[in-house]
Write a protein that holds these residues in place. Structure first.
Motif, PDB file in Angstrom:
ATOM      1  N   GLY A 110       0.787  -1.223   0.000  1.00  0.00           N
ATOM      2  CA  GLY A 110       0.000   0.000   0.000  1.00  0.00           C
ATOM      3  C   GLY A 110       0.820   1.274   0.000  1.00  0.00           C
ATOM      4  N   VAL A 111       2.107   1.160   0.240  1.00  0.00           N
ATOM      5  CA  VAL A 111       2.965   2.339   0.295  1.00  0.00           C
ATOM      6  C   VAL A 111       3.375   2.722  -1.123  1.00  0.00           C
ATOM      7  N   THR A 112       3.120   3.968  -1.484  1.00  0.00           N
ATOM      8  CA  THR A 112       3.459   4.450  -2.822  1.00  0.00           C
ATOM      9  C   THR A 112       4.887   4.989  -2.840  1.00  0.00           C
ATOM     10  N   GLU A 113       5.291   5.470  -3.981  1.00  0.00           N
ATOM     11  CA  GLU A 113       6.630   6.050  -4.129  1.00  0.00           C
ATOM     12  C   GLU A 113       6.803   7.250  -3.197  1.00  0.00           C
ATOM     13  N   HIS A 114       5.738   7.989  -2.951  1.00  0.00           N
ATOM     14  CA  HIS A 114       5.789   9.132  -2.024  1.00  0.00           C
ATOM     15  C   HIS A 114       6.204   8.679  -0.626  1.00  0.00           C
ATOM     16  N   GLY A 115       5.579   7.615  -0.124  1.00  0.00           N
ATOM     17  CA  GLY A 115       5.920   7.089   1.192  1.00  0.00           C
ATOM     18  C   GLY A 115       7.321   6.523   1.239  1.00  0.00           C
ATOM     19  N   LEU A 116       7.719   5.824   0.180  1.00  0.00           N
ATOM     20  CA  LEU A 116       9.076   5.261   0.127  1.00  0.00           C
ATOM     21  C   LEU A 116      10.135   6.357   0.103  1.00  0.00           C
ATOM     22  N   ARG A 117       9.871   7.438  -0.626  1.00  0.00           N
ATOM     23  CA  ARG A 117      10.818   8.561  -0.656  1.00  0.00           C
ATOM     24  C   ARG A 117      10.979   9.161   0.743  1.00  0.00           C
ATOM     25  N   ALA A 118       9.867   9.287   1.463  1.00  0.00           N
ATOM     26  CA  ALA A 118       9.930   9.839   2.828  1.00  0.00           C
ATOM     27  C   ALA A 118      10.783   8.950   3.726  1.00  0.00           C
ATOM     28  N   LEU A 119      10.635   7.641   3.583  1.00  0.00           N
ATOM     29  CA  LEU A 119      11.427   6.708   4.396  1.00  0.00           C
ATOM     30  C   LEU A 119      12.903   6.748   4.020  1.00  0.00           C
ATOM     31  N   ARG A 120      13.183   6.761   2.745  1.00  0.00           N
ATOM     32  CA  ARG A 120      14.582   6.766   2.291  1.00  0.00           C
ATOM     33  C   ARG A 120      15.298   8.059   2.651  1.00  0.00           C
ATOM     34  N   ALA A 121      14.557   9.122   2.824  1.00  0.00           N
ATOM     35  CA  ALA A 121      15.154  10.417   3.148  1.00  0.00           C
ATOM     36  C   ALA A 121      15.516  10.545   4.626  1.00  0.00           C
ATOM     37  N   CYS A 122      15.119   9.596   5.433  1.00  0.00           N
ATOM     38  CA  CYS A 122      15.352   9.660   6.880  1.00  0.00           C
ATOM     39  C   CYS A 122      16.727   9.127   7.244  1.00  0.00           C
ATOM     40  N   ASP A 123      17.520   9.961   7.869  1.00  0.00           N
ATOM     41  CA  ASP A 123      18.840   9.523   8.322  1.00  0.00           C
ATOM     42  C   ASP A 123      18.743   8.381   9.316  1.00  0.00           C
ATOM     43  N   HIS A 124      17.720   8.388  10.171  1.00  0.00           N
ATOM     44  CA  HIS A 124      17.615   7.363  11.209  1.00  0.00           C
ATOM     45  C   HIS A 124      17.201   5.985  10.658  1.00  0.00           C
ATOM     46  N   LEU A 125      16.819   5.914   9.396  1.00  0.00           N
ATOM     47  CA  LEU A 125      16.453   4.627   8.801  1.00  0.00           C
ATOM     48  C   LEU A 125      17.454   4.152   7.745  1.00  0.00           C
ATOM     49  N   ARG A 126      18.610   4.763   7.702  1.00  0.00           N
ATOM     50  CA  ARG A 126      19.618   4.422   6.678  1.00  0.00           C
ATOM     51  C   ARG A 126      20.033   2.944   6.720  1.00  0.00           C
ATOM     52  N   GLN A 127      20.039   2.336   7.902  1.00  0.00           N
ATOM     53  CA  GLN A 127      20.485   0.959   8.023  1.00  0.00           C
ATOM     54  C   GLN A 127      19.355  -0.049   7.862  1.00  0.00           C
ATOM     55  N   ALA A 128      18.133   0.424   7.743  1.00  0.00           N
ATOM     56  CA  ALA A 128      16.980  -0.479   7.672  1.00  0.00           C
ATOM     57  C   ALA A 128      16.722  -0.942   6.241  1.00  0.00           C
ATOM     58  N   ALA A 129      16.438  -2.224   6.100  1.00  0.00           N
ATOM     59  CA  ALA A 129      15.961  -2.755   4.833  1.00  0.00           C
ATOM     60  C   ALA A 129      14.464  -2.497   4.793  1.00  0.00           C
ATOM     61  N   ILE A 130      14.053  -1.645   3.871  1.00  0.00           N
ATOM     62  CA  ILE A 130      12.640  -1.287   3.765  1.00  0.00           C
ATOM     63  C   ILE A 130      12.015  -2.155   2.691  1.00  0.00           C
ATOM     64  N   ILE A 131      11.097  -2.991   3.135  1.00  0.00           N
ATOM     65  CA  ILE A 131      10.504  -3.992   2.248  1.00  0.00           C
ATOM     66  C   ILE A 131       9.020  -3.725   2.134  1.00  0.00           C
TER      67      ILE A 131
END
Length: 131
Positions: A110-131
């Motif tokens: 359900g997460v669109t490219e907008h949501g994924l961009r927000a997650l990828r832009a977060c420094d605190h989530l740099r080490q997380a594999a976002i699936i």
């Protein structure tokens, strides 16, 4: 895949051994916002390394209850696939700088490219594999 009534979930939370858990898989239990709010208030929320809430009817109220309580350096895996949250779920996670210990974040289709961009832009989530 057995629905859990709120009173049954509250009885589970009251069990003396429950607070010692480090991994909790509540996927497919039909838990709604009230159950997730109860979980977020429970001491176990601060000790979890792995939390799986996939495929439950958790909405904005439940998701908003989680971040402050899960702001503990032990949480490494958070599975929220199948929740009816879309980009909202991604934005709640993206705003929570306390989730920097995540190594795996599953949000689902359900997460669109907008949501994924927000997650990828977060420094605190740099080490997380976002699936």
């Amino acid at each position: 895949n057995v629905p859990m009534l709120l009173r049954d979930f509250q009885a589970l939370l009251a069990a003396p051994w429950f607070a010692r858990l480090h991994a909790l898989d509540l996927s497919h239990c039909a838990l709604g916002d009230r159950a997730v709010v109860a979980l977020a208030k429970h001491p176990v929320a601060r000790n979890l390394r792995d939390l799986r809430l996939a495929n439950n009817p958790v909405g904005r109220i439940g998701l908003n209850a989680l971040p402050a309580r899960l702001a503990h350096p032990k949480l490494q895996s958070l599975h929220l696939t199948g929740l009816p949250l879309n980009d909202f779920g991604a934005l709640v996670v993206a705003k929570n700088a306390h989730l920097g210990t995540l190594r795996e974040l599953r949000l689902g289709e359900g997460v669109t490219e907008h949501g994924l961009r927000a997650l990828r832009a977060c420094d605190h989530l740099r080490q997380a594999a976002i699936i």
